[in-house]
Write a protein that holds these residues in place. Structure first.
Motif, PDB file in Angstrom:
ATOM      1  N   SER A 137      -0.761   6.880   7.768  1.00  0.00           N
ATOM      2  CA  SER A 137      -0.981   5.738   8.366  1.00  0.00           C
ATOM      3  C   SER A 137      -0.289   4.505   8.209  1.00  0.00           C
ATOM      4  O   SER A 137      -0.215   3.714   8.772  1.00  0.00           O
ATOM      5  CB  SER A 137      -2.515   5.456   8.393  1.00  0.00           C
ATOM      6  N   ASN A 138      -0.084   4.612   6.779  1.00  0.00           N
ATOM      7  CA  ASN A 138       0.540   3.330   6.199  1.00  0.00           C
ATOM      8  C   ASN A 138       1.639   3.608   5.066  1.00  0.00           C
ATOM      9  O   ASN A 138       1.239   4.526   4.335  1.00  0.00           O
ATOM     10  CB  ASN A 138      -0.334   2.057   6.085  1.00  0.00           C
ATOM     11  N   THR A 139       2.445   2.978   4.730  1.00  0.00           N
ATOM     12  CA  THR A 139       3.401   3.123   3.649  1.00  0.00           C
ATOM     13  C   THR A 139       2.797   2.971   2.269  1.00  0.00           C
ATOM     14  O   THR A 139       3.129   4.010   1.504  1.00  0.00           O
ATOM     15  CB  THR A 139       4.772   2.365   3.725  1.00  0.00           C
ATOM     16  N   GLN A 140       1.757   2.100   2.108  1.00  0.00           N
ATOM     17  CA  GLN A 140       1.349   2.051   0.867  1.00  0.00           C
ATOM     18  C   GLN A 140       0.288   3.212   0.598  1.00  0.00           C
ATOM     19  O   GLN A 140       0.481   3.603  -0.590  1.00  0.00           O
ATOM     20  CB  GLN A 140       0.259   0.694   0.836  1.00  0.00           C
ATOM     21  N   MET A 141      -0.518   3.905   1.592  1.00  0.00           N
ATOM     22  CA  MET A 141      -1.113   5.009   1.431  1.00  0.00           C
ATOM     23  C   MET A 141      -0.227   6.264   0.990  1.00  0.00           C
ATOM     24  O   MET A 141      -0.425   6.931   0.074  1.00  0.00           O
ATOM     25  CB  MET A 141      -2.144   5.092   2.327  1.00  0.00           C
ATOM     26  N   ALA A 142       0.891   6.202   1.788  1.00  0.00           N
ATOM     27  CA  ALA A 142       1.937   7.174   1.414  1.00  0.00           C
ATOM     28  C   ALA A 142       2.365   7.330   0.155  1.00  0.00           C
ATOM     29  O   ALA A 142       2.287   8.311  -0.613  1.00  0.00           O
ATOM     30  CB  ALA A 142       3.043   7.250   2.553  1.00  0.00           C
ATOM     31  N   ASN A 143       2.693   6.276  -0.327  1.00  0.00           N
ATOM     32  CA  ASN A 143       3.059   6.032  -1.733  1.00  0.00           C
ATOM     33  C   ASN A 143       2.047   6.361  -2.794  1.00  0.00           C
ATOM     34  O   ASN A 143       2.129   7.022  -3.893  1.00  0.00           O
ATOM     35  CB  ASN A 143       3.702   4.770  -1.898  1.00  0.00           C
ATOM     36  N   GLN A 144       0.839   5.979  -2.453  1.00  0.00           N
ATOM     37  CA  GLN A 144      -0.208   5.885  -3.392  1.00  0.00           C
ATOM     38  C   GLN A 144      -0.601   7.646  -3.451  1.00  0.00           C
ATOM     39  O   GLN A 144      -0.694   7.845  -4.774  1.00  0.00           O
ATOM     40  CB  GLN A 144      -1.424   5.496  -3.034  1.00  0.00           C
ATOM     41  N   ILE A 145      -0.555   8.073  -2.605  1.00  0.00           N
ATOM     42  CA  ILE A 145      -0.916   9.554  -2.708  1.00  0.00           C
ATOM     43  C   ILE A 145       0.115  10.674  -3.352  1.00  0.00           C
ATOM     44  O   ILE A 145      -0.073  11.192  -3.979  1.00  0.00           O
ATOM     45  CB  ILE A 145      -0.867  10.308  -1.033  1.00  0.00           C
TER      46      ILE A 145
END
Length: 407
Positions: A294-302
């Motif tokens: 849903s957002n880039t920050q979450m994608a990077n965090q995962i």
């Protein structure tokens, strides 16, 4: 290698490849045999940008370098030693760092504020200043590729190889060179950078523009690598741009800014991947790609959570396609909501589809995991944002190396 952007080209080079940059590396005696003191030198003051460790106990050289940069936002030399981190060394460590800067400034006939310093090695030990002084006097800079290699060797600790990369990009029809050298193998889980990374370019660009670019690119590259989950006291990425190629000053409004920024990102990404691949005892590079977030920050965090999981790292080393460890890491990564359409593939072998196990050939998966690079692809089906992170497998040799690090 020519990138998709026709005006960006990868070349064989080191940090001495951009015009006006020189380097040297010598054996001062801080380490038993290897080179352990190096310098990068520009023939003119350079615009500068830097990011530093977020560790609450930064090494003395970090503070001294910050002071140098704050004086005029320019630098002309960077002196680096390996073998001793000069971290957690109190007032003596701070005085030694100032002295180290002063020695370099005197040797190259520069004001002290134009000199940055960096150290890497064992924490809690004092620098042998007589050796530093002797080594500085032996630094004779050159602009050949081997001079850059000498610098690359001088900054290593447990690294098994030097790490260099270099790109050319057209700006106003002129060839600009961006080069990078890094070190890092253990204590890699940065919250800003890597262990040590230095980037040089002959582009004309202000310190303020460089700083914004570096921060943005670091979040996509150096901040997305992990080896062992430890953040060093000495982490630093430092960029120098000396403007030796004259062109219209690069800003975000320059028609070639995007090309310059992309070439800069390619340099940082390659260095980050080289550090991850050279993790202590590592046999494989792991790249995790998260899609559909849903957002880039979450994608990077995962992505970073997966690649940082010791269970995932050991499964890769054991060539075991245990997707349960991957979904487990996703589960504690901070992802919120209900997800029943997650797909996972390991080096092209689908192991989970729509959050349901897929029957796959274990032998095929094991063979795929024998590759030197292991790609883990995750699709969340929750948006159109993506994230990538890099790491390495966790081996028996990692324990051996760190069990006897000081000996």
């Amino acid at each position: 290698m020519i990138t998709k952007e026709k005006n960006i080209k990868k070349i064989n080079g080191t940090i001495t490849s951009p015009k006006g940059f020189y380097a040297s590396g010598v054996h001062a005696g801080l380490r038993y045999k290897r080179k352990d003191l190096g310098v990068i030198y520009s023939d003119k003051p350079s615009s500068v940008a830097a990011v530093y460790t977020q560790n609450l106990f930064p090494a003395a050289p970090i503070g001294i370098t910050k002071q140098s940069i704050a004086y005029s936002n320019t630098l002309q030399a960077v002196l680096v030693n390996s073998g001793c981190a000069n971290a957690c060394t109190g007032k003596q460590g701070e005085n030694d760092a100032y002295q180290m800067r002063a020695m370099c400034a005197e040797h190259f006939d520069l004001p002290e504020y134009l000199v940055a310093i960096a150290s890497t090695g064992v924490i809690g030990e004092f620098l042998k200043m007589d050796m530093i002084e002797k080594g500085v006097k032996e630094l004779k800079v050159g602009n050949e590729m081997e001079d850059g290699e000498d610098f690359g060797h001088a900054i290593l600790t447990t690294d098994t190889v030097t790490k260099h990369t270099c790109y050319e990009v057209l700006v106003n029809g002129k060839i600009i060179t961006i080069a990078g050298t890094a070190k890092g193998s253990g204590m890699i889980h940065p919250n800003m950078a890597t262990m040590l990374s230095f980037i040089t370019t002959d582009a004309t660009v202000s310190s303020s523009q460089l700083q914004v670019l570096l921060k943005n690119v670091t979040d996509k590259t150096f901040n997305q690598i992990t080896v062992d989950g430890d953040t060093s006291t000495n982490d630093m990425v430092l960029v120098m741009a000396n403007g030796s190629v004259e062109h219209d000053e690069l800003t975000i409004h320059h028609p070639d800014w995007e090309h310059f920024a992309l070439a800069f990102q390619l340099v940082c990404e390659e260095l980050a991947k080289k550090i991850a691949r050279d993790g202590e005892g590592a046999t494989k590079l792991i790249e995790v790609n998260v899609n559909g977030a849903s957002n880039t920050q979450m994608a990077n965090q995962i992505a970073k959570t997966i690649v940082g999981s010791n269970l995932v790292k050991t499964a890769v080393y054991g060539q075991d396609a245990n997707w349960g460890r991957i979904i487990g890491a996703i589960g504690y990564s901070g992802l919120k909501g209900e997800f029943n359409q997650i797909d996972i593939a390991i080096n092209g072998v689908t192991v989970l589809y729509n959050s349901k196990p897929v029957a796959f050939d274990e032998d095929e998966a094991k063979t795929a995991l024998q590759n030197e690079i292991v790609y883990i692809d995750v699709h969340l089906h929750d948006g159109d944002c993506v994230g990538t992170a890099w790491g390495c497998d966790l081996t028996y040799d990692y324990v051996k190396i760190n069990a006897s690090y000081r000996t």
